[in-house]
Scaffold this motif. Structure first.
Motif, PDB file in Angstrom:
ATOM      1  N   ALA A 164     -11.242   1.957  -2.714  1.00 33.60           N
ATOM      2  CA  ALA A 164     -10.485   0.889  -3.098  1.00 33.60           C
ATOM      3  C   ALA A 164     -10.854  -0.443  -1.955  1.00 33.60           C
ATOM      4  O   ALA A 164     -10.833  -0.170  -0.852  1.00 33.60           O
ATOM      5  CB  ALA A 164      -8.679   1.526  -3.124  1.00 33.60           C
ATOM      6  N   LEU A 165     -10.645  -1.989  -2.991  1.00 31.76           N
ATOM      7  CA  LEU A 165     -10.850  -2.602  -2.186  1.00 31.76           C
ATOM      8  C   LEU A 165      -9.993  -3.532  -2.443  1.00 31.76           C
ATOM      9  O   LEU A 165     -10.302  -3.499  -4.034  1.00 31.76           O
ATOM     10  CB  LEU A 165     -12.904  -3.077  -2.136  1.00 31.76           C
ATOM     11  CG  LEU A 165     -13.033  -4.131  -1.492  1.00 31.76           C
ATOM     12  CD1 LEU A 165     -14.294  -3.865  -0.751  1.00 31.76           C
ATOM     13  CD2 LEU A 165     -12.835  -6.217  -2.445  1.00 31.76           C
ATOM     14  N   TYR A 166      -9.908  -5.113  -1.941  1.00 31.63           N
ATOM     15  CA  TYR A 166      -8.475  -5.576  -2.467  1.00 31.63           C
ATOM     16  C   TYR A 166      -8.579  -7.360  -2.112  1.00 31.63           C
ATOM     17  O   TYR A 166      -9.548  -7.050  -0.516  1.00 31.63           O
ATOM     18  CB  TYR A 166      -7.362  -5.384  -2.062  1.00 31.63           C
ATOM     19  CG  TYR A 166      -6.651  -3.940  -2.735  1.00 31.63           C
ATOM     20  CD1 TYR A 166      -7.372  -2.533  -1.871  1.00 31.63           C
ATOM     21  CD2 TYR A 166      -5.731  -3.930  -2.891  1.00 31.63           C
ATOM     22  CE1 TYR A 166      -6.557  -1.361  -1.607  1.00 31.63           C
ATOM     23  CE2 TYR A 166      -5.615  -2.752  -3.172  1.00 31.63           C
ATOM     24  CZ  TYR A 166      -5.724  -1.009  -2.948  1.00 31.63           C
ATOM     25  OH  TYR A 166      -5.064  -0.353  -2.700  1.00 31.63           O
ATOM     26  N   TRP A 167      -8.890  -7.948  -2.717  1.00 36.17           N
ATOM     27  CA  TRP A 167      -8.571  -9.469  -2.191  1.00 36.17           C
ATOM     28  C   TRP A 167      -7.356  -9.863  -2.232  1.00 36.17           C
ATOM     29  O   TRP A 167      -6.362 -10.108  -3.167  1.00 36.17           O
ATOM     30  CB  TRP A 167      -9.557 -10.534  -2.647  1.00 36.17           C
ATOM     31  CG  TRP A 167     -11.096 -10.380  -2.730  1.00 36.17           C
ATOM     32  CD1 TRP A 167     -12.778  -9.193  -3.006  1.00 36.17           C
ATOM     33  CD2 TRP A 167     -12.110 -10.815  -1.463  1.00 36.17           C
ATOM     34  NE1 TRP A 167     -13.184  -9.369  -2.460  1.00 36.17           N
ATOM     35  CE2 TRP A 167     -13.086 -10.439  -1.439  1.00 36.17           C
ATOM     36  CE3 TRP A 167     -11.906 -10.959  -0.371  1.00 36.17           C
ATOM     37  CZ2 TRP A 167     -13.986 -10.599  -0.603  1.00 36.17           C
ATOM     38  CZ3 TRP A 167     -13.166 -11.498   0.911  1.00 36.17           C
ATOM     39  CH2 TRP A 167     -13.913 -11.564   0.174  1.00 36.17           C
ATOM     40  N   TYR A 168      -6.697 -10.408  -1.288  1.00 37.31           N
ATOM     41  CA  TYR A 168      -5.744 -11.685  -1.148  1.00 37.31           C
ATOM     42  C   TYR A 168      -6.235 -12.769  -0.891  1.00 37.31           C
ATOM     43  O   TYR A 168      -6.490 -13.138   0.505  1.00 37.31           O
ATOM     44  CB  TYR A 168      -4.683 -10.504  -0.315  1.00 37.31           C
ATOM     45  CG  TYR A 168      -4.060  -9.258  -0.984  1.00 37.31           C
ATOM     46  CD1 TYR A 168      -4.505  -8.384  -0.161  1.00 37.31           C
ATOM     47  CD2 TYR A 168      -2.871  -9.463  -1.814  1.00 37.31           C
ATOM     48  CE1 TYR A 168      -4.345  -6.855  -1.166  1.00 37.31           C
ATOM     49  CE2 TYR A 168      -2.615  -8.642  -1.968  1.00 37.31           C
ATOM     50  CZ  TYR A 168      -3.341  -6.877  -1.701  1.00 37.31           C
ATOM     51  OH  TYR A 168      -2.725  -5.900  -2.207  1.00 37.31           O
ATOM     52  N   SER A 174       4.608  -0.644  -3.559  1.00 45.52           N
ATOM     53  CA  SER A 174       3.546  -0.719  -4.568  1.00 45.52           C
ATOM     54  C   SER A 174       3.875   0.507  -5.722  1.00 45.52           C
ATOM     55  O   SER A 174       4.770   1.402  -4.887  1.00 45.52           O
ATOM     56  CB  SER A 174       2.495   0.380  -3.855  1.00 45.52           C
ATOM     57  OG  SER A 174       1.433   0.997  -4.563  1.00 45.52           O
ATOM     58  N   LEU A 175       3.811   1.078  -6.215  1.00 45.08           N
ATOM     59  CA  LEU A 175       3.950   1.674  -7.799  1.00 45.08           C
ATOM     60  C   LEU A 175       2.832   2.926  -7.262  1.00 45.08           C
ATOM     61  O   LEU A 175       1.706   3.230  -6.617  1.00 45.08           O
ATOM     62  CB  LEU A 175       4.074   1.097  -8.945  1.00 45.08           C
ATOM     63  CG  LEU A 175       5.401   0.812  -9.773  1.00 45.08           C
ATOM     64  CD1 LEU A 175       4.690  -0.645 -11.252  1.00 45.08           C
ATOM     65  CD2 LEU A 175       6.177   1.207 -10.115  1.00 45.08           C
ATOM     66  N   ASN A 176       3.671   3.675  -8.375  1.00 40.80           N
ATOM     67  CA  ASN A 176       2.498   4.939  -7.932  1.00 40.80           C
ATOM     68  C   ASN A 176       1.502   4.479  -8.941  1.00 40.80           C
ATOM     69  O   ASN A 176       0.086   4.936  -8.889  1.00 40.80           O
ATOM     70  CB  ASN A 176       3.174   6.230  -7.890  1.00 40.80           C
ATOM     71  CG  ASN A 176       3.831   7.016  -6.977  1.00 40.80           C
ATOM     72  OD1 ASN A 176       3.098   6.757  -5.868  1.00 40.80           O
ATOM     73  ND2 ASN A 176       4.675   7.247  -6.719  1.00 40.80           N
ATOM     74  N   ARG A 177       1.985   4.502 -10.057  1.00 38.93           N
ATOM     75  CA  ARG A 177       0.576   4.334 -11.327  1.00 38.93           C
ATOM     76  C   ARG A 177       0.312   2.942 -10.708  1.00 38.93           C
ATOM     77  O   ARG A 177      -0.983   2.863 -12.067  1.00 38.93           O
ATOM     78  CB  ARG A 177       0.551   4.666 -12.451  1.00 38.93           C
ATOM     79  CG  ARG A 177       2.473   3.162 -12.434  1.00 38.93           C
ATOM     80  CD  ARG A 177       2.810   3.495 -14.167  1.00 38.93           C
ATOM     81  NE  ARG A 177       2.917   1.871 -14.656  1.00 38.93           N
ATOM     82  CZ  ARG A 177       4.372   2.523 -14.707  1.00 38.93           C
ATOM     83  NH1 ARG A 177       5.164   3.163 -13.954  1.00 38.93           N
ATOM     84  NH2 ARG A 177       5.337   1.111 -14.886  1.00 38.93           N
ATOM     85  N   ALA A 182      -5.511   5.120  -3.181  1.00 42.43           N
ATOM     86  CA  ALA A 182      -5.380   3.970  -4.269  1.00 42.43           C
ATOM     87  C   ALA A 182      -3.705   4.174  -3.413  1.00 42.43           C
ATOM     88  O   ALA A 182      -3.317   4.892  -3.199  1.00 42.43           O
ATOM     89  CB  ALA A 182      -4.792   4.098  -5.711  1.00 42.43           C
ATOM     90  N   SER A 183      -3.925   2.429  -3.488  1.00 44.18           N
ATOM     91  CA  SER A 183      -2.386   2.045  -2.608  1.00 44.18           C
ATOM     92  C   SER A 183      -1.294   2.835  -2.812  1.00 44.18           C
ATOM     93  O   SER A 183       0.077   3.912  -2.402  1.00 44.18           O
ATOM     94  CB  SER A 183      -2.390   0.460  -2.493  1.00 44.18           C
ATOM     95  OG  SER A 183      -1.501   0.142  -3.755  1.00 44.18           O
ATOM     96  N   GLY A 184      -1.448   3.170  -4.819  1.00 47.16           N
ATOM     97  CA  GLY A 184      -0.035   4.018  -5.083  1.00 47.16           C
ATOM     98  C   GLY A 184       0.005   5.202  -4.668  1.00 47.16           C
ATOM     99  O   GLY A 184       1.167   6.004  -4.770  1.00 47.16           O
ATOM    100  N   ALA A 185      -0.841   6.362  -4.229  1.00 48.00           N
ATOM    101  CA  ALA A 185      -1.086   7.210  -3.650  1.00 48.00           C
ATOM    102  C   ALA A 185       0.388   7.337  -2.045  1.00 48.00           C
ATOM    103  O   ALA A 185      -1.221   8.403  -1.773  1.00 48.00           O
ATOM    104  CB  ALA A 185      -2.359   7.736  -3.807  1.00 48.00           C
ATOM    105  N   GLY A 186      -0.378   5.924  -1.687  1.00 49.10           N
ATOM    106  CA  GLY A 186       0.145   6.179   0.128  1.00 49.10           C
ATOM    107  C   GLY A 186      -0.799   5.790   0.510  1.00 49.10           C
ATOM    108  O   GLY A 186      -1.049   5.729   1.945  1.00 49.10           O
ATOM    109  N   GLY A 187      -2.117   5.696   0.395  1.00 52.49           N
ATOM    110  CA  GLY A 187      -3.541   5.010   0.748  1.00 52.49           C
ATOM    111  C   GLY A 187      -2.716   4.127   1.905  1.00 52.49           C
ATOM    112  O   GLY A 187      -2.614   2.914   0.784  1.00 52.49           O
TER     113      GLY A 187
END
Lengths: 114, 116
Positions: free
Chosen positions: B31-35, A95-98, B98-103
């Protein structure tokens, strides 16, 4: 585009032994996150371990550790003292940070031999 | 609830019918994702919701696919005029950050769709 490649569709390891699952990824970014997720036969995915690209130290969670080679764009997962409960599909992810999308590899199915 | 809940767990439909898949995320997860996960394959990103921001729909494979989310609560993935290639497990995940923040993503057990 970012891609994640897991070159081992299946692996087997004897109980109590150590196994390493491989993952490579492709990105032009310098700051990102890498993950290993586990999907047991019940289907529910869970996070095993994560690594921040700017950290040089390899992440460790009990019996699980990673070997993060940023220059080689490699992120392997080592499972020590394998247990029967470790049998699952393992997915490497990026995953990208942004950018909040997580991109997953195709997975490696790990079998634990008693 | 304690975890991400998806319904139905299994759905069998005839080609050409519309289907709706529902996801209840963990309370408080923005945050919510669909895969989509086809048999023996990895996870294919479909769509991502984050708070009140416009959703990232870049993974939706065709205009037959759409998704909605009510605030930071339930999400519905709709597939119109289903085709056999839509057969897959549809996974929903939620995250506090957000996953980009390591969540960390918390996944539901998925909805298995079979199109005859």
């Amino acid at each position: 585009a970012q891609t994640v490649t897991q070159s081992q569709p299946e692996m087997s390891v004897q109980e109590a032994e150590t196994v390493t699952l491989s993952c490579t990824y492709d990105t032009s970014e310098s700051d990102y996150y890498l993950f290993w997720y586990k999907q047991p036969p019940s289907r529910q995915m869970i996070l095993v371990i994560r690594q921040e690209a700017y950290k040089q130290q390899n992440a460790t969670e009990n019996r699980f550790s990673v070997n993060f080679q940023k220059a080689a764009k490699s992120f392997s997962l080592k499972i020590s003292d394998s247990q029967l409960g470790d049998a699952a599909m393992y997915f490497c992810a990026y995953s990208l940070n942004r950018d909040d999308k997580i991109i997953f590899g195709k997975g490696t199915r790990l079998h634990i031999l008693p | 609830g304690a975890g991400v809940s998806q319904s139905p767990s299994n759905k069998v439909t005839e080609k050409g019918k519309d289907v709706e898949l529902r996801c209840d995320p963990i309370s408080g997860h923005t945050a919510l994702y669909w895969y989509r996960q086809r048999l023996g394959q990895g996870l294919e990103f479909l769509i991502y919701f984050q708070g009140n921001s416009a959703p990232d729909k870049s993974g939706l494979p065709s205009d037959r696919f759409s998704a909605e989310r009510t605030g930071e609560s339930v999400s519905t993935l709709t597939i119109q005029r289903t085709q056999q290639e839509d057969s897959a497990v549809y996974l929903c995940a939620s995250s506090l950050a957000a996953s980009g923040a390591g969540g960390e993503l918390f996944f539901g057990e998925g909805s298995r769709l079979t199109v005859l």
